[in-house]
Design a protein around this motif. Structure first.
Motif, mmCIF file in Angstrom:
data_model
loop_
_atom_site.group_PDB
_atom_site.id
_atom_site.type_symbol
_atom_site.label_atom_id
_atom_site.label_comp_id
_atom_site.label_asym_id
_atom_site.label_seq_id
_atom_site.Cartn_x
_atom_site.Cartn_y
_atom_site.Cartn_z
ATOM 1 N N GLY A 1 8.092 14.053 2.886
ATOM 2 C CA GLY A 1 8.757 15.029 4.055
ATOM 3 C C GLY A 1 8.505 16.365 3.470
ATOM 4 N N SER A 2 8.750 16.894 2.125
ATOM 5 C CA SER A 2 8.392 18.207 1.480
ATOM 6 C C SER A 2 8.320 18.245 0.171
ATOM 7 C CB SER A 2 9.532 19.052 1.986
ATOM 8 O OG SER A 2 10.707 18.649 1.186
ATOM 9 N N THR B 1 0.681 22.744 -5.788
ATOM 10 C CA THR B 1 0.460 22.587 -4.276
ATOM 11 C C THR B 1 0.596 21.127 -4.237
ATOM 12 O OG1 THR B 1 -1.674 22.682 -4.343
ATOM 13 C CG2 THR B 1 -0.804 24.602 -4.406
ATOM 14 N N THR B 2 1.042 20.750 -2.863
ATOM 15 C CA THR B 2 1.040 19.436 -2.574
ATOM 16 C C THR B 2 -0.344 18.683 -2.260
ATOM 17 O OG1 THR B 2 1.327 20.226 -0.088
ATOM 18 C CG2 THR B 2 3.303 19.563 -1.364
ATOM 19 N N ARG B 3 -1.330 19.711 -2.128
ATOM 20 C CA ARG B 3 -2.701 19.482 -2.065
ATOM 21 C C ARG B 3 -3.271 18.809 -3.684
ATOM 22 N NH1 ARG B 3 -7.178 23.171 0.810
ATOM 23 N NH2 ARG B 3 -5.895 22.245 2.705
ATOM 24 N N ALA B 4 -2.971 19.380 -4.647
ATOM 25 C CA ALA B 4 -3.189 19.312 -5.789
ATOM 26 C C ALA B 4 -2.626 18.004 -6.194
ATOM 27 C CB ALA B 4 -2.577 20.367 -6.616
ATOM 28 N N ILE B 5 -1.242 17.788 -5.787
ATOM 29 C CA ILE B 5 -0.747 16.372 -6.144
ATOM 30 C C ILE B 5 -1.469 15.230 -5.526
ATOM 31 C CG2 ILE B 5 1.672 15.064 -5.866
ATOM 32 C CD1 ILE B 5 2.934 17.786 -6.063
ATOM 33 N N ALA B 6 -1.656 15.521 -4.130
ATOM 34 C CA ALA B 6 -2.298 14.323 -3.513
ATOM 35 C C ALA B 6 -3.704 14.082 -4.230
ATOM 36 C CB ALA B 6 -2.526 14.826 -1.925
ATOM 37 N N PRO C 1 0.786 -1.215 -0.096
ATOM 38 C CA PRO C 1 0.134 -0.095 0.077
ATOM 39 C C PRO C 1 0.794 1.225 -0.001
ATOM 40 C CG PRO C 1 -0.920 -1.625 1.571
ATOM 41 C CD PRO C 1 0.383 -2.070 1.108
ATOM 42 N N MET C 2 2.033 1.155 0.740
ATOM 43 C CA MET C 2 2.750 2.557 0.846
ATOM 44 C C MET C 2 3.377 2.806 -0.383
ATOM 45 S SD MET C 2 1.440 4.222 3.578
ATOM 46 C CE MET C 2 2.780 5.310 3.558
ATOM 47 N N ALA C 3 4.073 1.523 -0.746
ATOM 48 C CA ALA C 3 4.738 1.643 -2.122
ATOM 49 C C ALA C 3 3.764 2.023 -3.248
ATOM 50 C CB ALA C 3 5.515 0.245 -2.177
ATOM 51 N N HIS C 4 2.623 1.640 -3.211
ATOM 52 C CA HIS C 4 1.770 1.968 -4.122
ATOM 53 C C HIS C 4 1.374 3.437 -4.304
ATOM 54 C CE1 HIS C 4 -2.588 1.213 -6.041
ATOM 55 N NE2 HIS C 4 -1.876 1.623 -6.818
ATOM 56 N N ALA C 5 1.233 3.915 -2.963
ATOM 57 C CA ALA C 5 1.075 5.322 -2.772
ATOM 58 C C ALA C 5 2.007 6.210 -3.340
ATOM 59 C CB ALA C 5 0.648 5.704 -1.457
ATOM 60 N N ALA D 1 -4.599 14.584 -7.080
ATOM 61 C CA ALA D 1 -4.369 13.658 -8.223
ATOM 62 C C ALA D 1 -3.983 12.353 -8.335
ATOM 63 C CB ALA D 1 -3.410 14.607 -9.289
ATOM 64 N N ALA D 2 -3.274 12.017 -7.179
ATOM 65 C CA ALA D 2 -2.745 10.799 -6.970
ATOM 66 C C ALA D 2 -3.789 9.890 -6.180
ATOM 67 C CB ALA D 2 -1.499 10.827 -6.106
ATOM 68 N N GLY D 3 -4.900 10.563 -5.498
ATOM 69 C CA GLY D 3 -5.889 9.941 -4.946
ATOM 70 C C GLY D 3 -5.377 9.450 -3.443
ATOM 71 N N VAL D 4 -4.632 10.420 -2.974
ATOM 72 C CA VAL D 4 -4.317 9.808 -1.766
ATOM 73 C C VAL D 4 -4.403 11.022 -0.729
ATOM 74 C CG1 VAL D 4 -2.302 8.472 -2.436
ATOM 75 C CG2 VAL D 4 -1.895 10.852 -1.870
ATOM 76 N N ASN D 5 -4.257 10.802 0.665
ATOM 77 C CA ASN D 5 -4.327 12.090 1.510
ATOM 78 C C ASN D 5 -2.919 12.863 1.627
ATOM 79 O OD1 ASN D 5 -3.861 13.331 4.468
ATOM 80 N ND2 ASN D 5 -6.152 12.335 4.755
ATOM 81 N N GLU D 6 -2.947 14.099 1.861
ATOM 82 C CA GLU D 6 -1.966 15.057 1.778
ATOM 83 C C GLU D 6 -0.913 14.770 2.850
ATOM 84 O OE1 GLU D 6 -0.750 19.650 1.243
ATOM 85 O OE2 GLU D 6 -2.662 19.187 1.847
ATOM 86 N N VAL D 7 -1.471 14.064 4.064
ATOM 87 C CA VAL D 7 -0.672 13.624 5.098
ATOM 88 C C VAL D 7 0.195 12.575 4.793
ATOM 89 C CG1 VAL D 7 -0.733 12.350 7.338
ATOM 90 C CG2 VAL D 7 -2.249 14.353 6.802
ATOM 91 N N THR D 8 -0.410 11.540 3.762
ATOM 92 C CA THR D 8 0.612 10.600 3.411
ATOM 93 C C THR D 8 1.740 11.026 2.492
ATOM 94 O OG1 THR D 8 -1.371 9.182 3.241
ATOM 95 C CG2 THR D 8 0.511 8.497 1.878
ATOM 96 N N LEU D 9 1.375 11.838 1.622
ATOM 97 C CA LEU D 9 2.342 12.691 0.875
ATOM 98 C C LEU D 9 3.751 12.885 1.681
ATOM 99 C CD1 LEU D 9 1.836 14.957 -2.283
ATOM 100 C CD2 LEU D 9 3.657 15.599 -0.464
#
Length: 217
Positions: free
Chosen positions: A54-55, A34-39, A9-13, A41-49
């Motif tokens: 890290g940044s 933004t990191t929010r836009a990336i999250a 799961p984490m590697a998938h994310a 688009a990736a279908g993940v939580n920004e916290v996971t990003l």
């Protein structure tokens, strides 16, 4: 071809975030994404990003490291026949393969990041220098044998700069699919022009090239 993701799961994310980041950074630039836009688009939580990278800066660097393809191995596989046109067409094809694999990263690098990511910009320039060095070595040998006239340094610079110019135009306007045929056509014309220059220099035709026209001095 769609990306095949790992079952972890984490590697998938992480893979999904990298893919989404490449698309967004290449389309809009580092500062505008933004990191929010990336999250999203990736279908993940920004916290996971942030947990994974890290940044935003570290994410950008990881995108480059993950997707960058170098031309060295492909260049080393070229076995010149010492026939200008087919050889230069093959070198142009190797350039096209390199640029096609990296055009999104190149697009990222030209969107106002040079000050913050000078090392990435320099790494891309190193690849340009590698390609030019290979062309210079080839043209130097051809010049030494009398097959071409002019400075190998100038000819190699012109050849590579024209190829990059064609490629950068397609980054700005689209149409990357036409780069291969256009580069091959350019390389063929360039080869004929270089051969014609050799004829003008020594007055004798080389194999496959036209000699002086009837009545010429």
């Amino acid at each position: 071809m769609p990306t095949v993701y790992t079952a972890d799961p984490m590697a998938h994310a992480k893979e999904k975030i990298l893919d989404a980041s490449l698309e967004l950074f290449s389309a809009h630039g580092y500062a505008s994404v933004t990191t929010r836009a990336i999250a999203e688009a990736a279908g993940v939580n920004e916290v996971t990003l942030f947990r994974l990278f890290g940044s935003k800066e570290r994410l950008f660097r990881e995108v480059f490291a993950s997707f960058f393809s170098r031309p060295d191995e492909a260049l080393s596989r070229i076995r010149p026949r010492y026939e200008l046109e087919p050889d230069l067409v093959e070198y142009a094809g190797t350039f096209v393969d390199f640029f096609s694999a990296n055009h999104k990263l190149v697009s990222m690098s030209i969107r106002n990041i040079k000050e913050d990511f000078a090392d990435i910009d320099e790494s891309l320039r190193d690849q340009e220098r590698s390609i030019r060095a290979a062309i210079l070595s080839y043209l130097g040998g051809m010049a030494a044998s009398g097959a071409v006239a002019g400075s190998p340094e100038e000819l190699s610079r012109l050849f590579v700069e024209c190829l990059f110019g064609m490629a950068f135009k397609r980054i700005r306007t689209g149409g990357m699919e036409s780069l291969g045929p256009s580069a091959a056509a350019f390389a063929a014309v360039f080869a004929r022009g270089v051969a014609a220059g050799a004829l003008a220099a020594d007055g004798a035709p080389i194999a496959g090239s036209p000699g002086p026209s009837p009545g010429s001095a």
